[in-house]
Write a protein that holds these residues in place. Structure first.
Motif, PDB file in Angstrom:
ATOM      1  N   SER A 109      63.529  77.067 -12.496  1.00  0.00           N
ATOM      2  CA  SER A 109      64.988  76.933 -12.547  1.00  0.00           C
ATOM      3  C   SER A 109      65.423  75.478 -12.401  1.00  0.00           C
ATOM      4  CB  SER A 109      65.681  77.798 -11.492  1.00  0.00           C
ATOM      5  OG  SER A 109      65.408  79.155 -11.764  1.00  0.00           O
ATOM      6  N   LYS A 110      66.713  75.296 -12.515  1.00  0.00           N
ATOM      7  CA  LYS A 110      67.271  73.931 -12.492  1.00  0.00           C
ATOM      8  C   LYS A 110      67.129  73.328 -11.089  1.00  0.00           C
ATOM      9  CE  LYS A 110      70.238  74.504 -16.407  1.00  0.00           C
ATOM     10  NZ  LYS A 110      70.802  75.851 -16.570  1.00  0.00           N
ATOM     11  N   PRO A 111      67.151  71.985 -11.005  1.00  0.00           N
ATOM     12  CA  PRO A 111      67.017  71.344  -9.696  1.00  0.00           C
ATOM     13  C   PRO A 111      68.002  71.920  -8.676  1.00  0.00           C
ATOM     14  CG  PRO A 111      66.915  69.701 -11.430  1.00  0.00           C
ATOM     15  CD  PRO A 111      67.226  71.006 -12.100  1.00  0.00           C
ATOM     16  N   GLY A 112      67.509  72.192  -7.491  1.00  0.00           N
ATOM     17  CA  GLY A 112      68.347  72.704  -6.401  1.00  0.00           C
ATOM     18  C   GLY A 112      68.314  74.221  -6.276  1.00  0.00           C
ATOM     19  N   VAL A 113      68.015  74.915  -7.376  1.00  0.00           N
ATOM     20  CA  VAL A 113      68.093  76.386  -7.348  1.00  0.00           C
ATOM     21  C   VAL A 113      66.972  76.989  -6.491  1.00  0.00           C
ATOM     22  CG1 VAL A 113      68.033  78.487  -8.756  1.00  0.00           C
ATOM     23  CG2 VAL A 113      69.222  76.449  -9.608  1.00  0.00           C
ATOM     24  N   ALA A 114      65.751  76.478  -6.652  1.00  0.00           N
ATOM     25  CA  ALA A 114      64.626  77.034  -5.877  1.00  0.00           C
ATOM     26  C   ALA A 114      64.852  76.797  -4.378  1.00  0.00           C
ATOM     27  CB  ALA A 114      63.309  76.430  -6.338  1.00  0.00           C
ATOM     28  N   ASP A 115      65.408  75.633  -4.025  1.00  0.00           N
ATOM     29  CA  ASP A 115      65.697  75.350  -2.607  1.00  0.00           C
ATOM     30  C   ASP A 115      66.751  76.312  -2.064  1.00  0.00           C
ATOM     31  OD1 ASP A 115      63.959  73.195  -2.322  1.00  0.00           O
ATOM     32  OD2 ASP A 115      65.399  71.843  -3.269  1.00  0.00           O
ATOM     33  N   ALA A 116      67.803  76.520  -2.870  1.00  0.00           N
ATOM     34  CA  ALA A 116      68.862  77.446  -2.428  1.00  0.00           C
ATOM     35  C   ALA A 116      68.297  78.858  -2.297  1.00  0.00           C
ATOM     36  CB  ALA A 116      70.012  77.418  -3.432  1.00  0.00           C
ATOM     37  N   ALA A 117      67.431  79.240  -3.237  1.00  0.00           N
ATOM     38  CA  ALA A 117      66.822  80.578  -3.181  1.00  0.00           C
ATOM     39  C   ALA A 117      65.931  80.693  -1.943  1.00  0.00           C
ATOM     40  CB  ALA A 117      66.010  80.845  -4.452  1.00  0.00           C
ATOM     41  N   ALA A 118      65.190  79.618  -1.642  1.00  0.00           N
ATOM     42  CA  ALA A 118      64.296  79.632  -0.470  1.00  0.00           C
ATOM     43  C   ALA A 118      65.107  79.866   0.798  1.00  0.00           C
ATOM     44  CB  ALA A 118      63.523  78.321  -0.382  1.00  0.00           C
ATOM     45  N   GLU A 119      66.231  79.173   0.896  1.00  0.00           N
ATOM     46  CA  GLU A 119      67.069  79.309   2.087  1.00  0.00           C
ATOM     47  C   GLU A 119      67.584  80.748   2.226  1.00  0.00           C
ATOM     48  OE1 GLU A 119      69.699  75.903   2.421  1.00  0.00           O
ATOM     49  OE2 GLU A 119      70.967  77.153   3.723  1.00  0.00           O
ATOM     50  N   LYS A 120      68.033  81.299   1.110  1.00  0.00           N
ATOM     51  CA  LYS A 120      68.547  82.681   1.136  1.00  0.00           C
ATOM     52  C   LYS A 120      67.444  83.650   1.553  1.00  0.00           C
ATOM     53  CE  LYS A 120      72.873  82.870  -0.751  1.00  0.00           C
ATOM     54  NZ  LYS A 120      73.294  82.325  -2.027  1.00  0.00           N
ATOM     55  N   LEU A 121      66.277  83.500   0.929  1.00  0.00           N
ATOM     56  CA  LEU A 121      65.191  84.457   1.179  1.00  0.00           C
ATOM     57  C   LEU A 121      64.712  84.382   2.622  1.00  0.00           C
ATOM     58  CD1 LEU A 121      63.126  84.162  -2.143  1.00  0.00           C
ATOM     59  CD2 LEU A 121      64.706  85.979  -1.453  1.00  0.00           C
ATOM     60  N   CYS A 122      64.617  83.152   3.149  1.00  0.00           N
ATOM     61  CA  CYS A 122      64.159  83.017   4.538  1.00  0.00           C
ATOM     62  C   CYS A 122      65.173  83.644   5.489  1.00  0.00           C
ATOM     63  CB  CYS A 122      63.905  81.555   4.892  1.00  0.00           C
ATOM     64  SG  CYS A 122      62.403  80.951   4.117  1.00  0.00           S
ATOM     65  N   GLY A 123      66.449  83.589   5.119  1.00  0.00           N
ATOM     66  CA  GLY A 123      67.490  84.227   5.931  1.00  0.00           C
ATOM     67  C   GLY A 123      67.416  85.743   5.855  1.00  0.00           C
ATOM     68  N   GLN A 124      66.942  86.252   4.729  1.00  0.00           N
ATOM     69  CA  GLN A 124      66.947  87.709   4.516  1.00  0.00           C
ATOM     70  C   GLN A 124      65.657  88.387   4.974  1.00  0.00           C
ATOM     71  OE1 GLN A 124      67.719  87.950   0.304  1.00  0.00           O
ATOM     72  NE2 GLN A 124      69.822  87.244   0.526  1.00  0.00           N
ATOM     73  N   VAL A 125      64.543  87.639   4.939  1.00  0.00           N
ATOM     74  CA  VAL A 125      63.244  88.273   5.226  1.00  0.00           C
ATOM     75  C   VAL A 125      62.616  87.601   6.446  1.00  0.00           C
ATOM     76  CG1 VAL A 125      60.971  88.870   4.279  1.00  0.00           C
ATOM     77  CG2 VAL A 125      62.946  88.681   2.743  1.00  0.00           C
ATOM     78  N   PRO A 126      62.722  88.241   7.607  1.00  0.00           N
ATOM     79  CA  PRO A 126      62.190  87.617   8.821  1.00  0.00           C
ATOM     80  C   PRO A 126      60.684  87.365   8.690  1.00  0.00           C
ATOM     81  CG  PRO A 126      63.425  89.634   9.320  1.00  0.00           C
ATOM     82  CD  PRO A 126      63.316  89.560   7.838  1.00  0.00           C
ATOM     83  N   GLY A 127      60.278  86.175   9.104  1.00  0.00           N
ATOM     84  CA  GLY A 127      58.843  85.865   9.121  1.00  0.00           C
ATOM     85  C   GLY A 127      58.304  85.339   7.801  1.00  0.00           C
ATOM     86  N   LEU A 128      59.145  85.272   6.781  1.00  0.00           N
ATOM     87  CA  LEU A 128      58.666  84.794   5.475  1.00  0.00           C
ATOM     88  C   LEU A 128      58.440  83.279   5.518  1.00  0.00           C
ATOM     89  CD1 LEU A 128      58.126  85.464   2.445  1.00  0.00           C
ATOM     90  CD2 LEU A 128      60.506  84.817   2.011  1.00  0.00           C
TER      91      LEU A 128
END
Ligand code: UDP
Length: 248
Positions: A109-128
């Motif tokens: 994906s475009k610059p910044g998208v993977a970082d934003a996705a990482a932040e969301k996923l870490c917030g949603q999935v404990p321990g990831l």
């Protein structure tokens, strides 16, 4: 795992949970490998391009992403258990990665998208653990491959769009032993919130493609691959068309 042949590709016939179990097994056994998620558009490409078909066939899991592939299965009488959207497989795998301490790398994906996705996923999935991110518009592959290897990733979401992501995974699988690479198209855009997935109603009624068409009418050319795919599947079944071999 049960597999059904549709137009030269051996799709898994599984529930989402069974597919997640199988993906996890590939990681836990140290095998890693490549998961591809063809929809009708990619299925059509695979019919027309024997080299790409061979590439997809060499994947460890060929997942039926999309109503078009399920319909093709019905036309052939080789019913699949159901559609498994790549994004659903990727997201359902996350708690299992967390549970087993298996780090994930997000590529594409475009610059910044993977970082934003990482932040969301870490917030949603404990321990990831997300051990690295990289946008999908890089020039040199080798540097990225080295970063993924050094990150200790056991799973990689490869979101470069098809067929680029499949070609990329295939080109680098030998350099990333033990890593399970999943080709997941626009998943990071959806997770980051840049692209909205269809409301449940459309997903349940197998009309997600229609929703995407309404939102992005310029996809019409790509979507016309769907009827072309179904027609080819019928012609292949009736013996009125043959799959081209790799030599042409
Ligand atoms: N993309 C990328 N590098 C490229 C071309 C595309 O990272 O060189 C990304 C693009 O930004 C988008 C994804 O690949 O996030 C493709 O999304 P699309 O919706 O086309 O994928 P699909 O799920 O339909 O295959």
């Amino acid at each position: 795992m049960e597999r059904k042949e549709i137009a030269g590709l051996s799709f898994i016939s599984a529930t989402l949970n069974e597919a997640v179990d199988e993906a996890l097994r590939l990681i836990l056994t140290g095998k890693g490998g490549m998961v591809v998620t063809p929809n009708a558009e990619i299925g059509k490409l695979a019919i027309d391009d024997p080299d790409f078909r061979a590439l997809l066939s060499s994947a460890d899991l060929v997942v039926p992403d999309g109503a078009g592939v399920v319909l093709a299965g019905k036309l052939l009488g080789a019913g699949l258990k159901g559609k498994i959207a790549g994004i659903d497989l990727g997201l359902a795998l996350l708690p299992r990665l967390a549970e087993h301490d298996l780090p994930l790398f997000l590529l594409g994906s475009k610059p910044g998208v993977a970082d934003a996705a990482a932040e969301k996923l870490c917030g949603q999935v404990p321990g990831l653990t997300i051990c690295g991110t990289q946008h999908g518009y890089f020039k040199e592959d080798e540097e990225i491959v080295a970063r993924i290897r050094e990150s200790g990733a056991k799973a990689l979401f490869c979101c470069l769009g098809a067929p680029k992501q499949e070609q990329w995974m295939n080109a680098h699988r030998a350099e990333l032993p033990g890593v399970l690479m999943l080709g997941l198209g626009g998943t990071l855009d959806v997770v980051a919130g840049n692209v909205k997935r269809a409301p449940d109603f459309f997903i349940k009624c197998n009309l997600e493609w229609f929703y995407r068409l309404l939102k992005e009418p310029r996809r019409i050319g790509r979507m016309m691959k769907l009827p072309a795919y179904e027609l080819d599947v019928l012609l292949l079944k009736l013996g009125l068309k043959k799959l081209k071999g790799r030599e042409g």
